[in-house]
Design a protein around this motif. Structure first.
Motif, PDB file in Angstrom:
ATOM      1  N   LYS A  25       2.443  -7.603  -6.152  1.00 34.60           N
ATOM      2  CA  LYS A  25       1.998  -7.927  -7.465  1.00 34.60           C
ATOM      3  C   LYS A  25       0.694  -7.738  -7.615  1.00 34.60           C
ATOM      4  O   LYS A  25       0.275  -6.967  -8.754  1.00 34.60           O
ATOM      5  CB  LYS A  25       2.353  -9.400  -7.878  1.00 34.60           C
ATOM      6  N   ASN A  26      -0.357  -7.815  -6.861  1.00 33.90           N
ATOM      7  CA  ASN A  26      -1.605  -7.564  -6.745  1.00 33.90           C
ATOM      8  C   ASN A  26      -1.927  -6.000  -6.777  1.00 33.90           C
ATOM      9  O   ASN A  26      -2.901  -5.549  -7.482  1.00 33.90           O
ATOM     10  CB  ASN A  26      -2.503  -8.078  -5.520  1.00 33.90           C
ATOM     11  N   ALA A  27      -0.773  -5.321  -6.301  1.00 32.66           N
ATOM     12  CA  ALA A  27      -0.894  -3.767  -6.278  1.00 32.66           C
ATOM     13  C   ALA A  27      -0.355  -3.201  -7.525  1.00 32.66           C
ATOM     14  O   ALA A  27      -0.777  -1.939  -7.986  1.00 32.66           O
ATOM     15  CB  ALA A  27       0.139  -3.127  -5.249  1.00 32.66           C
ATOM     16  N   GLY A  28      -0.167  -4.113  -8.517  1.00 32.51           N
ATOM     17  CA  GLY A  28       0.277  -3.741  -9.989  1.00 32.51           C
ATOM     18  C   GLY A  28       1.706  -3.654 -10.508  1.00 32.51           C
ATOM     19  O   GLY A  28       1.915  -3.388 -11.402  1.00 32.51           O
ATOM     20  N   LEU A  81       7.877 -13.875   2.511  1.00 35.62           N
ATOM     21  CA  LEU A  81       8.317 -13.471   1.256  1.00 35.62           C
ATOM     22  C   LEU A  81       6.957 -13.455   0.104  1.00 35.62           C
ATOM     23  O   LEU A  81       6.799 -12.583  -0.314  1.00 35.62           O
ATOM     24  CB  LEU A  81       9.543 -14.177   0.690  1.00 35.62           C
ATOM     25  N   LEU A  82       6.445 -14.658   0.222  1.00 35.94           N
ATOM     26  CA  LEU A  82       5.409 -15.056  -0.862  1.00 35.94           C
ATOM     27  C   LEU A  82       4.522 -14.191  -0.743  1.00 35.94           C
ATOM     28  O   LEU A  82       3.733 -13.734  -1.423  1.00 35.94           O
ATOM     29  CB  LEU A  82       5.190 -16.630  -0.864  1.00 35.94           C
ATOM     30  N   LYS A  83       3.942 -13.923   0.734  1.00 28.46           N
ATOM     31  CA  LYS A  83       2.867 -13.154   1.123  1.00 28.46           C
ATOM     32  C   LYS A  83       3.193 -11.826   0.399  1.00 28.46           C
ATOM     33  O   LYS A  83       2.415 -10.980  -0.341  1.00 28.46           O
ATOM     34  CB  LYS A  83       2.654 -12.917   2.489  1.00 28.46           C
ATOM     35  N   PRO A  92       5.403 -15.431  -7.645  1.00 30.14           N
ATOM     36  CA  PRO A  92       4.845 -14.690  -8.479  1.00 30.14           C
ATOM     37  C   PRO A  92       5.490 -13.439  -9.132  1.00 30.14           C
ATOM     38  O   PRO A  92       5.362 -12.395  -9.229  1.00 30.14           O
ATOM     39  CB  PRO A  92       3.639 -13.955  -7.634  1.00 30.14           C
ATOM     40  N   ALA A  93       6.881 -14.000  -9.868  1.00 31.51           N
ATOM     41  CA  ALA A  93       7.646 -13.269 -10.372  1.00 31.51           C
ATOM     42  C   ALA A  93       7.524 -12.981 -11.781  1.00 31.51           C
ATOM     43  O   ALA A  93       7.093 -14.033 -12.641  1.00 31.51           O
ATOM     44  CB  ALA A  93       9.134 -13.493 -10.074  1.00 31.51           C
ATOM     45  N   ASN A  94       7.825 -11.913 -12.411  1.00 27.73           N
ATOM     46  CA  ASN A  94       7.830 -11.750 -13.811  1.00 27.73           C
ATOM     47  C   ASN A  94       9.097 -11.652 -14.357  1.00 27.73           C
ATOM     48  O   ASN A  94       9.264 -11.840 -15.715  1.00 27.73           O
ATOM     49  CB  ASN A  94       7.344 -10.108 -13.905  1.00 27.73           C
ATOM     50  N   VAL A  95      10.286 -11.535 -13.820  1.00 30.59           N
ATOM     51  CA  VAL A  95      11.616 -11.411 -14.184  1.00 30.59           C
ATOM     52  C   VAL A  95      12.450 -12.305 -13.448  1.00 30.59           C
ATOM     53  O   VAL A  95      12.410 -12.212 -11.981  1.00 30.59           O
ATOM     54  CB  VAL A  95      12.082  -9.917 -14.358  1.00 30.59           C
ATOM     55  N   ILE A  96      13.639 -12.875 -13.793  1.00 39.13           N
ATOM     56  CA  ILE A  96      14.719 -13.573 -13.177  1.00 39.13           C
ATOM     57  C   ILE A  96      15.888 -12.803 -13.428  1.00 39.13           C
ATOM     58  O   ILE A  96      16.324 -12.582 -14.919  1.00 39.13           O
ATOM     59  CB  ILE A  96      14.579 -15.096 -13.505  1.00 39.13           C
ATOM     60  N   LYS A  97      16.708 -12.428 -12.669  1.00 35.58           N
ATOM     61  CA  LYS A  97      18.053 -11.766 -12.926  1.00 35.58           C
ATOM     62  C   LYS A  97      19.100 -12.749 -12.627  1.00 35.58           C
ATOM     63  O   LYS A  97      19.111 -13.384 -11.522  1.00 35.58           O
ATOM     64  CB  LYS A  97      18.053 -10.278 -11.943  1.00 35.58           C
ATOM     65  N   LEU A  98      19.863 -13.297 -13.768  1.00 32.86           N
ATOM     66  CA  LEU A  98      20.635 -14.149 -13.178  1.00 32.86           C
ATOM     67  C   LEU A  98      21.936 -13.682 -12.399  1.00 32.86           C
ATOM     68  O   LEU A  98      22.338 -12.588 -12.845  1.00 32.86           O
ATOM     69  CB  LEU A  98      21.220 -14.807 -14.646  1.00 32.86           C
ATOM     70  N   LYS A 104       1.027  -1.255  -0.040  1.00 39.69           N
ATOM     71  CA  LYS A 104       0.069  -0.022  -0.148  1.00 39.69           C
ATOM     72  C   LYS A 104       0.966   1.269  -0.071  1.00 39.69           C
ATOM     73  O   LYS A 104       0.788   2.165  -0.498  1.00 39.69           O
ATOM     74  CB  LYS A 104      -0.847  -0.078   1.112  1.00 39.69           C
ATOM     75  N   ILE A 105       1.914   1.353   0.879  1.00 43.86           N
ATOM     76  CA  ILE A 105       2.828   2.333   0.895  1.00 43.86           C
ATOM     77  C   ILE A 105       3.519   2.627  -0.445  1.00 43.86           C
ATOM     78  O   ILE A 105       3.476   3.988  -0.782  1.00 43.86           O
ATOM     79  CB  ILE A 105       3.994   2.194   1.890  1.00 43.86           C
ATOM     80  N   TYR A 106       3.895   1.844  -1.104  1.00 47.40           N
ATOM     81  CA  TYR A 106       4.409   1.802  -2.441  1.00 47.40           C
ATOM     82  C   TYR A 106       3.387   2.274  -3.492  1.00 47.40           C
ATOM     83  O   TYR A 106       3.811   3.090  -4.290  1.00 47.40           O
ATOM     84  CB  TYR A 106       5.321   0.628  -2.862  1.00 47.40           C
ATOM     85  N   HIS A 107       2.336   1.813  -3.492  1.00 47.67           N
ATOM     86  CA  HIS A 107       1.436   2.063  -4.302  1.00 47.67           C
ATOM     87  C   HIS A 107       0.885   3.402  -4.073  1.00 47.67           C
ATOM     88  O   HIS A 107       0.527   4.270  -5.050  1.00 47.67           O
ATOM     89  CB  HIS A 107       0.131   1.016  -4.145  1.00 47.67           C
ATOM     90  N   ASP A 108       0.679   3.901  -3.047  1.00 43.69           N
ATOM     91  CA  ASP A 108       0.132   5.288  -2.805  1.00 43.69           C
ATOM     92  C   ASP A 108       1.375   6.180  -3.191  1.00 43.69           C
ATOM     93  O   ASP A 108       1.086   7.382  -3.928  1.00 43.69           O
ATOM     94  CB  ASP A 108       0.165   5.594  -1.096  1.00 43.69           C
ATOM     95  N   ILE A 109       2.705   6.043  -2.949  1.00 39.94           N
ATOM     96  CA  ILE A 109       3.606   6.759  -3.781  1.00 39.94           C
ATOM     97  C   ILE A 109       3.749   6.845  -5.068  1.00 39.94           C
ATOM     98  O   ILE A 109       3.596   8.030  -5.702  1.00 39.94           O
ATOM     99  CB  ILE A 109       5.106   6.493  -3.128  1.00 39.94           C
TER     100      ILE A 109
END
Length: 482
Positions: free
Chosen positions: A338-341, A330-332, A363-369, A298-303
């Motif tokens: 992710k649900n915040a967009g 971590l998963l939570k 629930p990741a979109n990207v993997i950084k090797l 929520k904090i990050y989404h509000d900013i």
């Protein structure tokens, strides 16, 4: 009345000078006695030992605080019976004990400590079944009898804390002059951090990311630097580990995130009148401290909302090592983010042992090797592993980013294997916000930027994780102005 008065005085002395639980000296009385003992000593042949119980919290959680107190009481008796004659013994706090022992010979001290920490049957009965009690021990050899006892104790404790990560089964860590320098460095940084934050000395640098196929800039990673008014520009390797320990990293995380939002806001406005708009995605790191904040999403989404930034244009990076701390938390947190967009990337993938088992849940979109994939002997087996990770990510509908790319050979290999995005000194170093903006406006200047990087390439990696930097150089740089 006289007898009662004498009894009262004795009781008062005992309560002031003796720990109620163990009967050992209180810290205050212990330090006073250490000072007296060292002043009387003709030749200083004493060591200060700091000791605590590993997993004591687990013992109290399983068996309760009362049982934990009984354990401490029995240990106090054991230490009193087995300590060499003339030793001073103290229960400092909780399960932490301190001893002044007349010896500076390490093998002798080791034998003494092993004897003192060999538990009897009475103590074993207070422990969980099959539980083996272990201790972390720090030792400081006293060389100056006039040194303040509190400083002596502090040095032994510093050694003990470092000893917790030691592979030595006896867990005895001896204080060294290098520890003293590092300890002072840490204190100076912590003392200065609030002032530096108020005076805006923490700045954000951006390291561009490129699409492998087109070599066009598609975004960047936001990295913090400390632009110290006396010591100059400091890499995160100087201060981030300490900030993670004391929680100050939370302020830094939010500062970086807001800076990213401000930058994207200005960039979006600059693109409004252009026919071909250049979209950007900026990634920033989330520390383990933030994971335990239930409102982090929520904090990050509000900013982001404050600056009208679509959350999908910001990528939150979490290091793989965080998975070892608390998988459920971590998963939570990742699902909430992710649900915040926001997009999510797993940084340093392959650096730990949890990667494959957790991939199905992340629930990741990207993997950084992990950059260590590239610091290899370039064997066929290693190529197979890298290629397999890239293909696995594609099958899981995840993009792959190769970070720490330093030469054309690495770049060509990863491009051939189908890696999506590249980041590293071979392409561009981390740079101030204004330089990154100039580069976006004039990408043809990238070649000249590379030429200017030759002095920086000695670092051989993204400064964010520059764990290989020579420690002596760090210390010299820090103390240069002291």
């Amino acid at each position: 009345m006289t007898a009662a008065l004498i009894f009262a005085v004795r009781w008062l002395k005992k309560s002031l000078f003796r720990d109620d639980l163990t009967g050992l000296l209180t810290t205050k009385k212990f330090l006073a006695e250490v000072k007296k003992t060292l002043k009387k000593a003709k030749n200083v042949q004493y060591s200060l030992v700091s000791l605590d119980i590993n997993s004591f919290r687990y013992i109290t959680q399983v068996f309760g605080q009362d049982n934990g107190n009984k354990l401490l009481s029995e240990l106090g008796s054991l230490f009193s019976k087995t300590a060499p004659k003339g030793s001073l013994l103290c229960r400092n706090y909780n399960d932490n004990f301190a001893f002044l022992i007349k010896s500076t010979v390490l093998p002798v001290l080791e034998d003494i400590i092993v004897t003192m920490t060999t538990v009897n049957d009475k103590i074993k009965k207070l422990l969980p079944q099959h539980f083996k009690i272990e201790f972390s021990v720090g030792v400081y050899e006293i060389k100056d009898p006039n040194e303040e006892p509190l400083m002596i104790l502090d040095k032994a404790q510093t050694a003990r804390k470092l000893g917790k990560s030691s592979l030595n089964p006896k867990r005895i860590c001896v204080f060294t002059s290098q520890m003293e320098i590092n300890s002072q460095l840490e204190k100076d940084i912590i003392f200065d951090m609030e002032r530096a934050f108020k005076e805006n000395e923490f700045v954000v640098y951006y390291q561009p990311k490129f699409l492998f196929n087109t070599e066009k800039i598609i975004g960047a990673e936001a990295l913090v630097r400390w632009n110290h008014k006396k010591r100059g520009l400091l890499s995160p390797s100087y201060f981030v580990p300490m900030f993670e320990k004391n929680g100050f990293i939370e302020k830094i995380d939010l500062l970086v995130f807001e800076n990213v939002c401000q930058f994207l806001d200005r960039w979006n406005k600059s693109q409004k009148d252009k026919k071909e708009k250049q979209p950007l995605t900026i990634s920033c790191n989330l520390s383990r401290v933030q994971l335990y904040n239930p409102d982090v999403a929520k904090i990050y989404h509000d900013i982001a909302s404050k600056y009208e930034i679509a959350p999908s244009k910001i990528e939150i990076e979490l290091t793989e090592s965080l998975m070892m701390d608390n998988k459920d938390r971590l998963l939570k947190a990742m699902n909430e983010i992710k649900n915040a967009g926001f997009s999510i990337s797993v940084d340093d993938f392959g650096s730990g042992f949890s990667s494959l088992s957790l991939l199905k849940d992340l629930p990741a979109n990207v993997i950084k090797l992990d950059k260590e994939f590239l610091n290899t002997q370039n064997t066929e087996k290693e190529h197979i592993i890298i290629n397999s990770v890239i293909n696995m990510a594609k099958n899981l509908d995840m993009a792959t980013v190769a970070e720490g790319v330093e030469d054309a050979k690495q770049s060509a290999l990863l491009k051939k294997m189908g890696c999506d995005i590249v980041q590293g000194y071979f392409y561009a170093k981390p740079m101030p916000q204004n330089k990154f903006k100039e580069l976006l406006d004039n990408p043809e200047n990238l070649d000249s930027e590379k030429k200017d990087d030759s002095a920086d390439k000695n670092e051989k990696t993204d400064d964010k994780k520059a764990t290989t930097i020579n420690k002596q150089a760090i210390i010299k740089s820090w103390f240069k102005f002291v």
